[in-house]
Design a protein around this motif. Structure first.
Motif, PDB file in Angstrom:
ATOM      1  N   ASP A  48     -28.948  16.797   9.713  1.00 16.92           N
ATOM      2  CA  ASP A  48     -27.891  17.583   9.083  1.00 16.92           C
ATOM      3  C   ASP A  48     -26.573  17.549   9.848  1.00 16.92           C
ATOM      4  N   HIS A  49     -26.558  16.957  11.051  1.00 15.82           N
ATOM      5  CA  HIS A  49     -25.360  16.985  11.899  1.00 15.82           C
ATOM      6  C   HIS A  49     -24.808  15.579  12.120  1.00 15.82           C
ATOM      7  N   LEU A  50     -25.145  14.669  11.194  1.00 18.56           N
ATOM      8  CA  LEU A  50     -24.790  13.266  11.364  1.00 18.56           C
ATOM      9  C   LEU A  50     -23.278  13.059  11.405  1.00 18.56           C
ATOM     10  N   ASP A  51     -22.543  13.723  10.508  1.00 18.75           N
ATOM     11  CA  ASP A  51     -21.087  13.528  10.449  1.00 18.75           C
ATOM     12  C   ASP A  51     -20.422  14.001  11.736  1.00 18.75           C
ATOM     13  N   GLU A  52     -20.809  15.180  12.218  1.00 15.04           N
ATOM     14  CA  GLU A  52     -20.217  15.714  13.447  1.00 15.04           C
ATOM     15  C   GLU A  52     -20.532  14.820  14.640  1.00 15.04           C
ATOM     16  N   LEU A  53     -21.772  14.370  14.721  1.00 16.42           N
ATOM     17  CA  LEU A  53     -22.163  13.498  15.831  1.00 16.42           C
ATOM     18  C   LEU A  53     -21.401  12.179  15.774  1.00 16.42           C
ATOM     19  N   THR A  54     -21.268  11.609  14.576  1.00 17.09           N
ATOM     20  CA  THR A  54     -20.571  10.332  14.429  1.00 17.09           C
ATOM     21  C   THR A  54     -19.111  10.444  14.860  1.00 17.09           C
ATOM     22  N   VAL A  55     -18.433  11.518  14.464  1.00 17.56           N
ATOM     23  CA  VAL A  55     -17.029  11.724  14.844  1.00 17.56           C
ATOM     24  C   VAL A  55     -16.883  11.772  16.357  1.00 17.56           C
ATOM     25  N   LYS A  56     -17.786  12.481  17.024  1.00 15.59           N
ATOM     26  CA  LYS A  56     -17.700  12.607  18.475  1.00 15.59           C
ATOM     27  C   LYS A  56     -18.016  11.282  19.173  1.00 15.59           C
ATOM     28  N   LEU A  57     -18.955  10.533  18.615  1.00 11.85           N
ATOM     29  CA  LEU A  57     -19.276   9.231  19.188  1.00 11.85           C
ATOM     30  C   LEU A  57     -18.097   8.269  19.062  1.00 11.85           C
ATOM     31  N   GLU A  68     -39.019  16.442  18.343  1.00 12.97           N
ATOM     32  CA  GLU A  68     -39.737  15.854  17.219  1.00 12.97           C
ATOM     33  C   GLU A  68     -38.942  15.788  15.922  1.00 12.97           C
ATOM     34  N   THR A  69     -37.705  16.311  15.889  1.00 14.33           N
ATOM     35  CA  THR A  69     -36.903  16.201  14.674  1.00 14.33           C
ATOM     36  C   THR A  69     -35.533  15.629  15.006  1.00 14.33           C
ATOM     37  N   GLU A  70     -34.960  14.904  14.050  1.00 16.75           N
ATOM     38  CA  GLU A  70     -33.632  14.322  14.234  1.00 16.75           C
ATOM     39  C   GLU A  70     -32.568  15.412  14.346  1.00 16.75           C
ATOM     40  N   ASN A  71     -32.760  16.537  13.656  1.00  8.44           N
ATOM     41  CA  ASN A  71     -31.797  17.640  13.766  1.00  8.44           C
ATOM     42  C   ASN A  71     -31.684  18.143  15.198  1.00  8.44           C
ATOM     43  N   LYS A  72     -32.811  18.366  15.842  1.00  9.32           N
ATOM     44  CA  LYS A  72     -32.793  18.849  17.224  1.00  9.32           C
ATOM     45  C   LYS A  72     -32.152  17.820  18.152  1.00  9.32           C
ATOM     46  N   ARG A  73     -32.461  16.540  17.918  1.00  8.48           N
ATOM     47  CA  ARG A  73     -31.887  15.497  18.772  1.00  8.48           C
ATOM     48  C   ARG A  73     -30.374  15.408  18.579  1.00  8.48           C
ATOM     49  N   GLN A  74     -29.912  15.500  17.338  1.00 13.77           N
ATOM     50  CA  GLN A  74     -28.475  15.445  17.091  1.00 13.77           C
ATOM     51  C   GLN A  74     -27.758  16.632  17.732  1.00 13.77           C
ATOM     52  N   GLN A  75     -28.332  17.815  17.627  1.00 16.09           N
ATOM     53  CA  GLN A  75     -27.729  18.997  18.251  1.00 16.09           C
ATOM     54  C   GLN A  75     -27.670  18.835  19.769  1.00 16.09           C
ATOM     55  N   PHE A  76     -28.699  18.261  20.341  1.00 18.89           N
ATOM     56  CA  PHE A  76     -28.747  18.012  21.787  1.00 18.89           C
ATOM     57  C   PHE A  76     -27.627  17.056  22.199  1.00 18.89           C
TER      58      PHE A  76
END
Length: 209
Positions: free
Chosen positions: A114-123, A165-173
């Motif tokens: 659910d945080h893909l857009d935010e993570l992508t912008v920061k990357l 174990e979830t992509e959401n937790k990894r993205q938030q991290f």
């Protein structure tokens, strides 16, 4: 689901779908890789951190034997498949030179998060500041695993990510990490620009008093 894997502990973290080149020189691991090649078996790389096996690792497949030396050493290419937790560790594995263990496979769903857009912008901002080529493909799942080695995480942090174990937790991290890193990198770039200006002629506007 539990399976038995030959184990090759290393002081690094491997993620699913990651390619890893290895130079195999110890006798026990020459035996392990030879059996994998001859029998089509998988092996596991559990992370060995601070002289301990904390328990998580990645199941690996040998994809290419690049070179076999006369003395038995090998250069291989391997690929990460699935994350596992060690349930029972044996060193050595019965009748073998290498270690092995019963492991529990951690099923990872191919979710986008659910945080893909935010993570992508920061990357993108980080790679721009570092003047690195960005190869982000936000159409593919599990982006967190694909960029984790490229944003300055410590091996302990890379391991912590592996255990989530979830992509959401990894993205938030990763977003929390980037929120700490980006201001530091940005300030470093400003400092570099100021240093470059020293010794150059400057066109300054006259001051009005």
């Amino acid at each position: 689901m539990e399976i038995y894997l030959p184990l090759f502990p290393l002081n690094l973290v491997v993620y699913p779908n990651e390619d890893l080149n290895l130079h195999i020189f110890e006798e026990r691991y020459r035996q392990l890789i030879t059996e994998c090649l001859e029998e089509g078996r998988m092996f596991g790389i559990p992370a060995f951190i601070n002289n301990k096996l904390p328990g998580y690792g990645t199941e690996m497949s040998v994809t290419t034997l690049h070179k076999r030396y006369e003395d038995g050493r090998m250069d291989i290419k391997s690929k990460g498949l699935r994350v596992f937790r060690i349930a029972r560790f044996e060193n050595p594995s019965p009748g073998k030179l290498y270690a092995g263990g019963q492991v529990e496979v951690v099923e990872t769903e191919p979710e986008m998060g659910d945080h893909l857009d935010e993570l992508t912008v920061k990357l993108v901002r980080l790679y721009h500041l570092l003047q690195l080529k960005s190869e982000i493909d936000d159409e593919s799942p599990l982006l967190s695993f694909r960029v984790a080695h490229k944003i300055g995480l410590s091996v302990e942090e890379e391991y912590e990510l592996l255990t989530m174990e979830t992509e959401n937790k990894r993205q938030q991290f990763l977003i929390r990490h980037l929120n700490r890193v980006l201001p530091v990198v940005s300030e470093m770039e400003r400092t570099k620009d100021r240093i470059k200006m020293n010794g150059h002629f400057k066109n300054l506007d006259p001051l009005k008093f």
